[in-house]
Design an enzyme around this catalytic site. Structure first.
Site, PDB file in Angstrom:
ATOM      1  N   LYS A  14     -22.546   7.855 -17.708  1.00  0.00           N
ATOM      2  CA  LYS A  14     -22.673   8.992 -16.791  1.00  0.00           C
ATOM      3  C   LYS A  14     -22.444  10.333 -17.506  1.00  0.00           C
ATOM      4  O   LYS A  14     -21.934  10.374 -18.630  1.00  0.00           O
ATOM      5  CB  LYS A  14     -21.668   8.818 -15.649  1.00  0.00           C
ATOM      6  CG  LYS A  14     -21.979   7.624 -14.734  1.00  0.00           C
ATOM      7  CD  LYS A  14     -21.020   7.611 -13.540  1.00  0.00           C
ATOM      8  CE  LYS A  14     -21.315   6.450 -12.614  1.00  0.00           C
ATOM      9  NZ  LYS A  14     -20.443   6.488 -11.410  1.00  0.00           N
ATOM     10  N   TYR A  54     -29.085   5.821  -5.535  1.00  0.00           N
ATOM     11  CA  TYR A  54     -27.838   5.507  -4.818  1.00  0.00           C
ATOM     12  C   TYR A  54     -28.050   5.370  -3.310  1.00  0.00           C
ATOM     13  O   TYR A  54     -27.100   5.524  -2.543  1.00  0.00           O
ATOM     14  CB  TYR A  54     -26.800   6.590  -5.090  1.00  0.00           C
ATOM     15  CG  TYR A  54     -26.003   6.422  -6.375  1.00  0.00           C
ATOM     16  CD1 TYR A  54     -25.368   5.217  -6.701  1.00  0.00           C
ATOM     17  CD2 TYR A  54     -25.842   7.487  -7.261  1.00  0.00           C
ATOM     18  CE1 TYR A  54     -24.611   5.081  -7.855  1.00  0.00           C
ATOM     19  CE2 TYR A  54     -25.079   7.361  -8.423  1.00  0.00           C
ATOM     20  CZ  TYR A  54     -24.467   6.147  -8.704  1.00  0.00           C
ATOM     21  OH  TYR A  54     -23.704   6.023  -9.848  1.00  0.00           O
ATOM     22  N   PHE A  62     -19.145  10.443   0.266  1.00  0.00           N
ATOM     23  CA  PHE A  62     -19.245  10.945  -1.106  1.00  0.00           C
ATOM     24  C   PHE A  62     -20.674  10.975  -1.640  1.00  0.00           C
ATOM     25  O   PHE A  62     -20.904  11.334  -2.799  1.00  0.00           O
ATOM     26  CB  PHE A  62     -18.334  10.131  -2.038  1.00  0.00           C
ATOM     27  CG  PHE A  62     -18.594   8.633  -2.037  1.00  0.00           C
ATOM     28  CD1 PHE A  62     -19.599   8.074  -2.817  1.00  0.00           C
ATOM     29  CD2 PHE A  62     -17.811   7.784  -1.263  1.00  0.00           C
ATOM     30  CE1 PHE A  62     -19.831   6.706  -2.833  1.00  0.00           C
ATOM     31  CE2 PHE A  62     -18.037   6.409  -1.272  1.00  0.00           C
ATOM     32  CZ  PHE A  62     -19.056   5.874  -2.054  1.00  0.00           C
ATOM     33  N   ARG A  90     -19.224  -5.776 -15.280  1.00  0.00           N
ATOM     34  CA  ARG A  90     -18.259  -5.246 -14.297  1.00  0.00           C
ATOM     35  C   ARG A  90     -16.821  -5.426 -14.802  1.00  0.00           C
ATOM     36  O   ARG A  90     -15.978  -4.545 -14.627  1.00  0.00           O
ATOM     37  CB  ARG A  90     -18.477  -5.907 -12.932  1.00  0.00           C
ATOM     38  CG  ARG A  90     -19.818  -5.486 -12.345  1.00  0.00           C
ATOM     39  CD  ARG A  90     -20.075  -6.094 -10.996  1.00  0.00           C
ATOM     40  NE  ARG A  90     -19.187  -5.571  -9.980  1.00  0.00           N
ATOM     41  CZ  ARG A  90     -19.301  -4.362  -9.435  1.00  0.00           C
ATOM     42  NH1 ARG A  90     -20.271  -3.547  -9.831  1.00  0.00           N
ATOM     43  NH2 ARG A  90     -18.480  -3.966  -8.499  1.00  0.00           N
ATOM     44  N   ASN A 117     -16.324   8.526 -13.510  1.00  0.00           N
ATOM     45  CA  ASN A 117     -15.775   7.262 -14.004  1.00  0.00           C
ATOM     46  C   ASN A 117     -16.601   6.680 -15.150  1.00  0.00           C
ATOM     47  O   ASN A 117     -16.558   5.488 -15.419  1.00  0.00           O
ATOM     48  CB  ASN A 117     -15.572   6.268 -12.853  1.00  0.00           C
ATOM     49  CG  ASN A 117     -16.860   5.892 -12.158  1.00  0.00           C
ATOM     50  OD1 ASN A 117     -17.927   6.411 -12.476  1.00  0.00           O
ATOM     51  ND2 ASN A 117     -16.767   4.981 -11.214  1.00  0.00           N
ATOM     52  N   HIS A 120     -21.776   3.316 -14.841  1.00  0.00           N
ATOM     53  CA  HIS A 120     -22.221   2.575 -13.651  1.00  0.00           C
ATOM     54  C   HIS A 120     -22.762   1.235 -14.136  1.00  0.00           C
ATOM     55  O   HIS A 120     -23.356   1.155 -15.208  1.00  0.00           O
ATOM     56  CB  HIS A 120     -23.350   3.329 -12.924  1.00  0.00           C
ATOM     57  CG  HIS A 120     -24.065   2.473 -11.928  1.00  0.00           C
ATOM     58  ND1 HIS A 120     -23.603   2.287 -10.645  1.00  0.00           N
ATOM     59  CD2 HIS A 120     -25.181   1.706 -12.034  1.00  0.00           C
ATOM     60  CE1 HIS A 120     -24.409   1.460 -10.002  1.00  0.00           C
ATOM     61  NE2 HIS A 120     -25.382   1.095 -10.833  1.00  0.00           N
ATOM     62  N   GLU A 131     -32.501  -2.094 -10.025  1.00  0.00           N
ATOM     63  CA  GLU A 131     -32.074  -0.919 -10.795  1.00  0.00           C
ATOM     64  C   GLU A 131     -32.796  -0.842 -12.145  1.00  0.00           C
ATOM     65  O   GLU A 131     -33.122   0.251 -12.629  1.00  0.00           O
ATOM     66  CB  GLU A 131     -30.549  -0.959 -10.991  1.00  0.00           C
ATOM     67  CG  GLU A 131     -29.810  -0.772  -9.669  1.00  0.00           C
ATOM     68  CD  GLU A 131     -28.293  -0.692  -9.827  1.00  0.00           C
ATOM     69  OE1 GLU A 131     -27.772  -0.906 -10.937  1.00  0.00           O
ATOM     70  OE2 GLU A 131     -27.630  -0.391  -8.820  1.00  0.00           O
TER      71      GLU A 131
HETATM   72  P1  CMP Z   1     -20.712   3.614  -9.272  1.00  0.00           P
HETATM   73  O1  CMP Z   1     -20.401   2.261  -9.815  1.00  0.00           O
HETATM   74  O2  CMP Z   1     -21.678   4.440 -10.014  1.00  0.00           O
HETATM   75  O3  CMP Z   1     -21.243   3.443  -7.769  1.00  0.00           O
HETATM   76  C1  CMP Z   1     -21.141   4.483  -6.826  1.00  0.00           C
HETATM   77  C2  CMP Z   1     -20.217   5.576  -7.260  1.00  0.00           C
HETATM   78  O4  CMP Z   1     -19.691   6.378  -6.231  1.00  0.00           O
HETATM   79  C3  CMP Z   1     -18.990   4.976  -7.916  1.00  0.00           C
HETATM   80  O5  CMP Z   1     -19.331   4.430  -9.163  1.00  0.00           O
HETATM   81  C4  CMP Z   1     -18.047   6.170  -7.943  1.00  0.00           C
HETATM   82  O6  CMP Z   1     -18.198   6.958  -9.122  1.00  0.00           O
HETATM   83  C5  CMP Z   1     -18.528   7.015  -6.759  1.00  0.00           C
HETATM   84  N1  CMP Z   1     -17.533   7.161  -5.714  1.00  0.00           N
HETATM   85  C6  CMP Z   1     -16.991   8.310  -5.288  1.00  0.00           C
HETATM   86  N2  CMP Z   1     -16.115   8.096  -4.304  1.00  0.00           N
HETATM   87  C7  CMP Z   1     -16.066   6.776  -4.083  1.00  0.00           C
HETATM   88  C8  CMP Z   1     -15.324   5.939  -3.195  1.00  0.00           C
HETATM   89  N3  CMP Z   1     -14.445   6.422  -2.322  1.00  0.00           N
HETATM   90  N4  CMP Z   1     -15.546   4.600  -3.270  1.00  0.00           N
HETATM   91  C9  CMP Z   1     -16.441   4.087  -4.136  1.00  0.00           C
HETATM   92  N5  CMP Z   1     -17.175   4.841  -5.014  1.00  0.00           N
HETATM   93  C10 CMP Z   1     -16.980   6.156  -4.993  1.00  0.00           C
END
Ligand code: CMP
Length: 138
Positions: A14, A54, A62, A90, A117, A120, A131
């Site tokens: 990311k 997404y 969010f 994962r 984070n 993904h 994906e």
């Molecule tokens: P990702 O695995 O990319 O999938 C969706 C993303 O939403 C997740 O990582 C997080 O970076 C983001 N995100 C932000 N807020 C939340 C939340 N409360 N719960 C889960 N994902 C979140």
């Protein structure tokens, strides 16, 4: 009989990680866990593309910030291949929130917040196919 379960999964490094030039270190972590990087490209996507990617999260509070963030800077998208690639990726990424991620995981090492984070990864074999097609169908 030896059963093999080679899978492919989609990984995204990311914007927060690419911006800090962590992409090569993160790729090394994948390779050290036996993942083959089958395809990769560094791109920046439009917010509208992030919204499509997404879409499963479109009802979440969010969603808007998430899509704005993924399209805010360059990302590295990769097809990773290995035995049990989806769950293995994962495990290596760690919990979504870096505060909850275990030692040795990518998000523990590099993640800044639940939004930033660093990586993904597809959450199922079925979604991995969708994906991978999203970024690499040509
Ligand atoms: P990702 O695995 O990319 O999938 C969706 C993303 O939403 C997740 O990582 C997080 O970076 C983001 N995100 C932000 N807020 C939340 C939340 N409360 N719960 C889960 N994902 C979140």
């Amino acid at each position: 009989m030896i059963m093999s379960n080679t899978e492919q999964t989609l990984s995204i490094i990311k914007p927060d990680a690419v911006e800090r030039s962590l992409d090569n270190e993160i790729k090394e972590m994948f390779k050290n866990k036996g993942f083959l990087i089958v395809k990769e490209k560094k791109i920046q996507i439009e917010k509208s593309e992030a919204e499509k990617f997404y879409k499963v999260h479109e009802t979440k509070p969010f969603y808007n910030d998430l899509c704005a963030y993924l399209s805010s800077g360059p990302i590295v998208v990769m097809i990773l291949e290995r035995e049990n690639a989806v769950s293995g990726n994962r495990d290596l990424m760690g919990a979504t929130n870096p505060n909850d991620a275990e030692e040795g995981t990518i998000r523990k090492k590099y993640g800044i917040s639940i939004d930033k984070n660093s990586v993904h990864g597809s959450d199922s074999v079925e979604n991995a196919k969708i994906e991978i097609d999203f970024f690499f169908k040509d």
